[in-house]
Design an enzyme around this catalytic site. Structure first.
Site, PDB file in Angstrom:
ATOM      1  N   ASP A  61       0.739  -1.137  -0.135  1.00 51.65           N
ATOM      2  CA  ASP A  61       0.083   0.267   0.054  1.00 51.65           C
ATOM      3  C   ASP A  61       0.646   1.254   0.139  1.00 51.65           C
ATOM      4  O   ASP A  61       0.555   2.219  -0.498  1.00 51.65           O
ATOM      5  CB  ASP A  61      -0.970   0.152   1.350  1.00 51.65           C
ATOM      6  CG  ASP A  61      -0.271   0.024   2.562  1.00 51.65           C
ATOM      7  OD1 ASP A  61       0.978  -0.782   2.506  1.00 51.65           O
ATOM      8  OD2 ASP A  61      -0.572   0.517   3.449  1.00 51.65           O
ATOM      9  N   ARG A 104       6.050   4.307   5.727  1.00 50.96           N
ATOM     10  CA  ARG A 104       5.669   4.243   7.216  1.00 50.96           C
ATOM     11  C   ARG A 104       5.737   2.917   7.709  1.00 50.96           C
ATOM     12  O   ARG A 104       6.203   1.915   7.151  1.00 50.96           O
ATOM     13  CB  ARG A 104       4.170   4.887   7.344  1.00 50.96           C
ATOM     14  CG  ARG A 104       3.030   4.051   6.782  1.00 50.96           C
ATOM     15  CD  ARG A 104       1.902   4.626   6.939  1.00 50.96           C
ATOM     16  NE  ARG A 104       0.671   4.123   6.541  1.00 50.96           N
ATOM     17  CZ  ARG A 104      -0.199   4.679   5.665  1.00 50.96           C
ATOM     18  NH1 ARG A 104      -0.159   6.047   5.553  1.00 50.96           N
ATOM     19  NH2 ARG A 104      -1.289   3.979   5.298  1.00 50.96           N
ATOM     20  N   GLU A 159       3.866   0.234   7.778  1.00 49.73           N
ATOM     21  CA  GLU A 159       2.889  -0.650   7.309  1.00 49.73           C
ATOM     22  C   GLU A 159       3.542  -1.734   6.074  1.00 49.73           C
ATOM     23  O   GLU A 159       3.921  -2.663   6.225  1.00 49.73           O
ATOM     24  CB  GLU A 159       1.807   0.230   6.688  1.00 49.73           C
ATOM     25  CG  GLU A 159       0.626  -0.543   6.410  1.00 49.73           C
ATOM     26  CD  GLU A 159      -0.596   0.357   6.438  1.00 49.73           C
ATOM     27  OE1 GLU A 159      -1.676  -0.168   5.939  1.00 49.73           O
ATOM     28  OE2 GLU A 159      -0.462   1.591   6.710  1.00 49.73           O
ATOM     29  N   ASP A 162      -6.170  -2.433  -2.538  1.00 53.50           N
ATOM     30  CA  ASP A 162      -5.388  -1.648  -3.353  1.00 53.50           C
ATOM     31  C   ASP A 162      -4.929  -2.359  -4.573  1.00 53.50           C
ATOM     32  O   ASP A 162      -4.953  -1.884  -5.750  1.00 53.50           O
ATOM     33  CB  ASP A 162      -3.948  -1.200  -2.634  1.00 53.50           C
ATOM     34  CG  ASP A 162      -4.413  -0.246  -1.266  1.00 53.50           C
ATOM     35  OD1 ASP A 162      -4.854  -0.999  -0.389  1.00 53.50           O
ATOM     36  OD2 ASP A 162      -3.898   0.832  -1.084  1.00 53.50           O
ATOM     37  N   TRP A 207     -11.760  -5.885  -0.980  1.00 56.96           N
ATOM     38  CA  TRP A 207     -10.276  -6.350  -0.526  1.00 56.96           C
ATOM     39  C   TRP A 207     -10.308  -7.650  -0.999  1.00 56.96           C
ATOM     40  O   TRP A 207      -9.336  -8.114  -1.811  1.00 56.96           O
ATOM     41  CB  TRP A 207     -10.216  -5.906   0.685  1.00 56.96           C
ATOM     42  CG  TRP A 207      -9.746  -4.651   1.248  1.00 56.96           C
ATOM     43  CD1 TRP A 207      -8.392  -4.165   1.647  1.00 56.96           C
ATOM     44  CD2 TRP A 207     -10.308  -3.257   1.002  1.00 56.96           C
ATOM     45  NE1 TRP A 207      -8.217  -2.966   1.721  1.00 56.96           N
ATOM     46  CE2 TRP A 207      -9.550  -2.361   1.283  1.00 56.96           C
ATOM     47  CE3 TRP A 207     -11.683  -2.952   0.557  1.00 56.96           C
ATOM     48  CZ2 TRP A 207      -9.743  -0.953   1.172  1.00 56.96           C
ATOM     49  CZ3 TRP A 207     -12.150  -1.779   0.519  1.00 56.96           C
ATOM     50  CH2 TRP A 207     -11.051  -0.747   0.841  1.00 56.96           C
ATOM     51  N   GLU A 216      -2.019   8.977  -1.015  1.00 54.48           N
ATOM     52  CA  GLU A 216      -3.096   8.456  -0.163  1.00 54.48           C
ATOM     53  C   GLU A 216      -4.567   9.123  -0.186  1.00 54.48           C
ATOM     54  O   GLU A 216      -5.433   8.554  -0.291  1.00 54.48           O
ATOM     55  CB  GLU A 216      -2.550   8.061   1.106  1.00 54.48           C
ATOM     56  CG  GLU A 216      -3.722   6.880   2.111  1.00 54.48           C
ATOM     57  CD  GLU A 216      -2.967   6.647   3.198  1.00 54.48           C
ATOM     58  OE1 GLU A 216      -3.533   5.678   3.765  1.00 54.48           O
ATOM     59  OE2 GLU A 216      -1.846   7.229   3.733  1.00 54.48           O
ATOM     60  N   HIS A 235       1.233   6.198  -2.932  1.00 52.23           N
ATOM     61  CA  HIS A 235       0.133   5.024  -2.393  1.00 52.23           C
ATOM     62  C   HIS A 235      -0.706   4.955  -3.536  1.00 52.23           C
ATOM     63  O   HIS A 235      -1.584   5.547  -4.178  1.00 52.23           O
ATOM     64  CB  HIS A 235      -0.758   5.818  -1.294  1.00 52.23           C
ATOM     65  CG  HIS A 235      -1.197   4.853  -0.250  1.00 52.23           C
ATOM     66  ND1 HIS A 235      -0.660   4.579   0.798  1.00 52.23           N
ATOM     67  CD2 HIS A 235      -2.534   4.029  -0.281  1.00 52.23           C
ATOM     68  CE1 HIS A 235      -1.390   3.771   1.591  1.00 52.23           C
ATOM     69  NE2 HIS A 235      -2.367   3.559   0.928  1.00 52.23           N
TER      70      HIS A 235
END
Length: 887
Positions: free
Chosen positions: A460, A464, A466, A473, A525, A736, A757
């Site tokens: 994604d 950061r 993540e 996505d 998702w 994002e 993103h």
């Protein structure tokens, strides 16, 4: 006008090393100066020697136009063997080509019994995994008559392999990231040229990587295991056919060195004073090094690397160096990217250089890292002194545009730093440009966002804490991704991990590889289980990938079917909704569109795609079952979410777009609903309000239902909210949030505000498919049957896209000339046909390279369809000029 065969591929790759596919597929391209070239037959030979004196597979002359992904059907393949292949073809002009150039593939270890090595790990009294990186080494001898040397290796963690002090290849972050408990990749290295007579040494660095390092923003550390380990075997083959094997076992030794800490998110600590320069060379005195021990740490089935690894793809010099208002020395690379900084230092021993990474500056022009959350993205380098030192990270990567350097002045930093761009080494296949410079920058931002986030898995965000393979996505962006790069091997590998992590009831994780705290089973998702493999089939004609994923696709649809009390509605469970939509109340990130509407819409969509997959694979019973189920879901959708008068009960842009895109409304109600969507957009000041779910479809729906000019205005809008707003703010990747940086320079938020993103970059699909007009006909997937249908709109005077298909280059370019004249340039690769639509063309005015169309070689049929002229043409390059008729 000779007929030639070129660009030989095996499993999408040129001369791949280390395949474990027992029936690898062969592809080739054709070239000829003639138009309308079609292959009518082929002959493939495969042999274990390059002269083809004794082929192990000779197809003879096969009457077929297949030239893509033709499976090997010869004798059973042996492990660790190079197979040579060549192809010759015949065409529709009764010409015969010469044999193609000789290409090859090399098998890896096809059976588990082929592994002779043991897993080894440093022998420590303390079971706690230390921060410092492990160094392992082994010396061995080689005889004079060596002809081949191959290393097969993998690790629990990430590893860097050296032979006699030299890197075994240019890949980084091997073995990559898979669902380790079920699937663990290994790599094959040709190290023949690195082996020397007599004494040799293998050196391996082991880091935490995804296996044992931090993952995600919660307690993902040591998620897969808490012991780094190595599995390696080297096969030395000599002229007389004899062989020796060097393997990981208890004879290896382990130690530590200069790399004191390395984490994917946090960066590295490197103390150059602790370097042991010759640790990976023969003759090194390993005084103080420890023994290793055998380990049975949990790991999954060993699989050969399926696609290309991560590599350094580009190098960029800083665009500028400046000092911020806070006094920080900052390098501006000029491009938000993913990778690391390579730097050269000349300083005193013990001096520490600190290199921090960030995507943006704050409103005052200072270095901004708050959006990284807990990810440090920091390199600490401690100099050893005595001359120039060069360093770049090994087991970490950063997402950044700006680099803050501590320990050097701006003058001292000048000329010493280079940005190294990392991503999975995908083949670049697509390009788009137009008459609008901002739209061209948007396309560049889309591509850079894909490069930065297609690093091992489709993440994604890359900066950061993540960096996870979010399924939502991926499914939103997959069609755009397949234009920009060849992503078939990349997604084939990722989809196998999705299936491996799929739960027994068919549920699908929100991230793949799975981290349980991220959750499971949200609509849109988890629908990636169906949407992504079907898109791969459309874009590459890869029926085997579809076959491989079919049970996963079916299980997901059956999972939805089992939810709640109505098998035709999905109105239970957790759903993200239209993530980051702008129409939700307050800070509501899920948007205003009813989650149950979104869930049922995607239930219908996935079920319909599953039925199409069943048809493509010849599963007639499943086709009937799921086509009928799709019909029932559509009826239930209308009962639940559409009023008796035919109005969508949830009047949002996303609700309208999904209902229209997925054909969930009665035919008679679709034009009015499209009108409502257009009115909704106009009433909002021609602003979009969609999030991750609605955005990929919004412009497509407008174009499809006659509002193409409105779609163009949305795509070309500069003001917030729009795709080009971030471009006007200086973005070089996709944000994002639509307003990640506000016009006053302040931020949307800090804690969830990525500036790389790619989800909203899904507009790239519309740019390729609608503006430039390149598409594939589902009846001839993989661009065997091409559709070129540019749709012109206000705001552009020209556009062009080029796409490198598996058959060759496809090009569509249009230009509005003075008055009502227009020209369209089309390139169709050999062994394909194309349906070309000339928009608003006056039939009598059409000329191709100066000729009336009835005199043009290569044009097969001509039809007038409403205001357009439709041509079916064969291969070749065509220049059409014509008068446009006003609507």
């Amino acid at each position: 006008m000779g007929l030639h065969v070129y660009d030989m591929r095996c499993e999408y790759r040129r001369n791949p090393l280390g395949l474990d596919d027992r029936k690898p597929r062969i592809s080739w391209k054709l070239s000829s100066g003639a138009r309308g070239l079609m292959q009518t037959a082929y002959r493939i030979q495969v042999a274990a020697e390059s002269r083809f004196d004794h082929p192990i597979w000779d197809t003879g002359i096969v009457s077929s136009d297949h030239s893509v992904l033709v499976p090997y059907e010869g004798a059973e393949l042996a492990s660790r063997t190079r197979y040579y292949y060549r192809v010759r073809v015949w065409d529709n002009a009764e010409r015969e080509s010469e044999w193609s150039e000789t290409a090859y593939w090399e098998t890896a270890l096809l059976d588990s019994e082929d592994w002779k090595a043991s897993w080894i790990a440093p022998d420590r009294e303390d079971e706690e995994l230390p921060e410092e990186i492990d160094y392992l080494r082994k010396e061995f001898r080689s005889r004079e008559t060596l002809t081949s040397a191959r290393i097969y290796a993998t690790a629990l963690g990430v590893y860097k392999l050296y032979v006699n002090g030299q890197p075994a290849d240019d890949a980084v972050l091997t073995p990559g990231w898979t669902s380790y408990r079920k699937r663990l990749q290994y790599q094959t290295f040709d190290v023949t040229e690195l082996i020397q007579e007599e004494n040799n040494a293998i050196g391996v660095m082991l880091g935490n990587g995804w296996y044992a390092g931090d993952l995600g923003w919660m307690d993902g550390r040591r998620f897969y295991g808490n012991r780094r380990a190595l599995l390696l075997q080297l096969h030395l083959t000599y002229e007389d056919g004899s062989e020796e094997i060097v393997r990981s076992d208890e004879s290896w030794t382990s130690g530590s060195g200069a790399l004191r800490m390395s984490e994917l998110y946090h960066g590295e600590v490197y103390d150059a004073r602790l370097e042991q320069d010759d640790w990976h060379r023969p003759g090194f005195s390993a005084r103080g090094w420890r023994s290793v021990r055998l380990t049975n740490e949990l790991h999954g089935t060993l699989v050969a690397q399926q696609g290309e690894p991560v590599r350094i793809i580009q190098q960029l010099e800083p665009a500028s160096i400046f000092t911020t208002p806070r006094g920080e020395v900052v390098l501006d690379i000029g491009q938000n990217l993913v990778g690391w900084m390579r730097f050269k230092i000349e300083s005193d021993a013990g001096k520490t250089i600190i290199v921090r990474h960030a995507e943006v500056l704050d409103a005052d022009g200072n270095f901004h890292t708050a959006n990284l959350r807990t990810a440090k993205q920091t390199i600490h380098y401690i100099c050893k002194g005595g001359g120039e030192e060069t360093y770049e990270p090994i087991f970490s990567f950063q997402g950044f545009r700006y680099v803050h350097v501590e320990g050097l002045t701006a003058e001292e930093a000048a000329g010493r730093f280079t940005a190294c761009v990392l991503h999975t080494d995908m083949e670049h296949t697509g390009a788009f440009r137009s008459s609008d410079p901002l739209l061209n920058q948007l396309q560049s931002n889309i591509v850079w966002g894909q490069k930065g986030n297609f690093l091992e898995v489709p993440t994604d965000c890359p900066q950061r804490d993540e960096r996870l393979g979010w399924t939502g996505d991926a499914q939103a962006f997959v069609r755009t991704a397949a234009y920009n790069f060849n992503v078939a091997p990349f997604f084939a590998k990722w989809l196998k991990d999705l299936a491996a992590d799929q739960r027994p009831d068919g549920g699908v994780p929100h991230v793949v590889p799975d981290l349980p705290f991220c959750g499971y089973d949200s609509s849109a998702w988890s629908d990636a289980a169906v949407i992504v493999p079907w898109t791969m089939y459309l874009c590459y004609g890869d029926k085997r990938l579809l076959e491989t994923q079919y049970e996963s696709m079916r299980s997901w649809v059956e999972f939805i079917r089992a939810q709640g009390s109505d098998e035709y509605l999905w109105n239970t469970g957790f759903h993200f909704g239209d993530w980051l939509a702008l129409d939700g109340p307050g800070d509501q990130v899920a948007g205003a569109t009813t989650k149950e509407l979104i869930a049922t819409a995607f239930y219908a969509y996935s079920t319909g795609l599953l039925a199409e997959a069943a048809e493509a694979l010849g599963k007639s019973d499943d086709l009937r079952t799921y086509a009928n189920l799709r019909t029932k879901i559509g009826e239930a959708f209308r009962r639940e979410f559409v009023t008796p008068s035919g109005r969508v009960a949830c009047p949002t842009q996303t609700a309208y777009a999904l209902a229209l895109m997925f054909d969930l409304l009665e035919e008679k109600d679709r034009p009015r609903t499209a009108q409502m969507l257009a009115d909704h957009i106009r009433e909002s000041g021609e602003q979009l309000t969609t999030g991750f779910i609605g955005t990929p479809y919004l412009c497509h729906v407008l174009t499809r239902f006659g509002y193409n000019d409105l779609a163009y205005r949305l795509a070309l809008r500069r003001e917030y909210p729009s795709w080009l707003y971030s471009v006007t703010q200086g973005a070089t990747t996709i944000w994002e949030h639509w307003d990640g940086i506000k016009q006053d320079g302040s931020f949307w938020k800090d804690e969830m505000n990525s500036f790389n993103h790619y989800a909203f970059g899904a507009i790239g699909d519309w740019l390729y498919r609608v503006v430039a007009g390149i598409d594939t006909d589902p009846s001839g997937p993989g661009y065997k049957k091409i559709v070129i249908k540019p749709q012109i709109g206000e705001g552009l005077t020209e556009a062009e896209a080029v796409y490198q298909s598996l058959y060759g280059e496809i090009r569509s370019a249009w230009l509005l000339e003075t008055g009502d004249r227009m020209q369209v340039v089309v390139k169709v690769p050999p062994n394909t046909t194309a349906e070309v639509w000339l928009p608003n063309a006056e039939p009598e005015s059409i000329r191709e390279s100066g000729l009336t169309i009835e005199r043009v070689e290569g044009i097969l049929t001509v039809d007038s369809i409403e205001t357009d002229v439709r041509l079916v043409i064969g291969s070749g390059t065509y220049l059409f000029k014509f008068d446009r008729v006003s609507n």
